[in-house]
Write a protein that holds these residues in place. Structure first.
Motif, PDB file in Angstrom:
ATOM      1  N   ALA A  78      40.828  39.588  38.659  1.00 48.64           N
ATOM      2  CA  ALA A  78      41.963  39.168  37.834  1.00 48.64           C
ATOM      3  C   ALA A  78      43.291  39.383  38.564  1.00 48.64           C
ATOM      4  O   ALA A  78      44.216  38.571  38.439  1.00 48.64           O
ATOM      5  N   LYS A  79      43.393  40.439  39.342  1.00 50.98           N
ATOM      6  CA  LYS A  79      44.624  40.704  40.102  1.00 50.98           C
ATOM      7  C   LYS A  79      44.772  39.716  41.261  1.00 50.98           C
ATOM      8  O   LYS A  79      45.876  39.280  41.580  1.00 50.98           O
ATOM      9  N   GLY A  82      46.009  36.652  39.822  1.00 50.14           N
ATOM     10  CA  GLY A  82      47.426  36.833  39.518  1.00 50.14           C
ATOM     11  C   GLY A  82      48.308  36.632  40.735  1.00 50.14           C
ATOM     12  O   GLY A  82      49.356  35.972  40.656  1.00 50.14           O
ATOM     13  N   GLY A 120      41.967  29.461  33.572  1.00 49.31           N
ATOM     14  CA  GLY A 120      41.706  30.870  33.862  1.00 49.31           C
ATOM     15  C   GLY A 120      40.277  31.168  33.740  1.00 49.31           C
ATOM     16  O   GLY A 120      39.697  32.111  33.893  1.00 49.31           O
TER      17      GLY A 120
END
Length: 120
Positions: A78-79, A82, A120
């Protein structure tokens, strides 16, 4: 360890391109203490390095050399997504897609049929 065991510049370049341990160790020694000097926490430090690798269109061998290899504590997916989302407007989607494939080639993404979608 240094680059000295390679008798010619061509041999050194081949070793570097192949990601051979002794060459990578020499590069790692150059970076010794960089995390501490940055005063960033480890995750933020790795995210900044990831952004730099993407921005420079670094080769796949650079990702484990600068982010740690498979099996080492890494960045949460997820990072990573991001970071890709944050820098894509600056570096372009082609570099972000290239980086995603290089992370997978380097074995730094979890195994499995995970797909990155626009939602996403």
């Amino acid at each position: 360890m240094g680059i000295e065991p390679y008798p010619t510049p061509e041999d050194r370049l081949r070793a570097l391109a192949a990601g051979q341990a002794s060459v990578l160790e020499s590069l790692a020694q150059m970076q010794s203490g960089a995390l501490e000097r940055s005063t960033l926490d480890q995750e933020t430090y790795l995210l900044v390095r990831l952004a730099a690798l993407v921005a420079t269109d670094a080769a796949a061998v650079s990702y484990p050399a600068h982010l740690g290899g498979p099996g080492e504590p890494g960045l949460p997916v997820a990072k990573i997504i991001g970071v890709f989302g944050a820098i894509a407007p600056l570096v372009g989607s082609a570099r972000v897609l290239s980086a995603a494939s290089k992370l997978e080639l380097a074995g730094l993404l979890p195994a499995g049929p995970r797909r990155i979608t626009p939602s996403g």
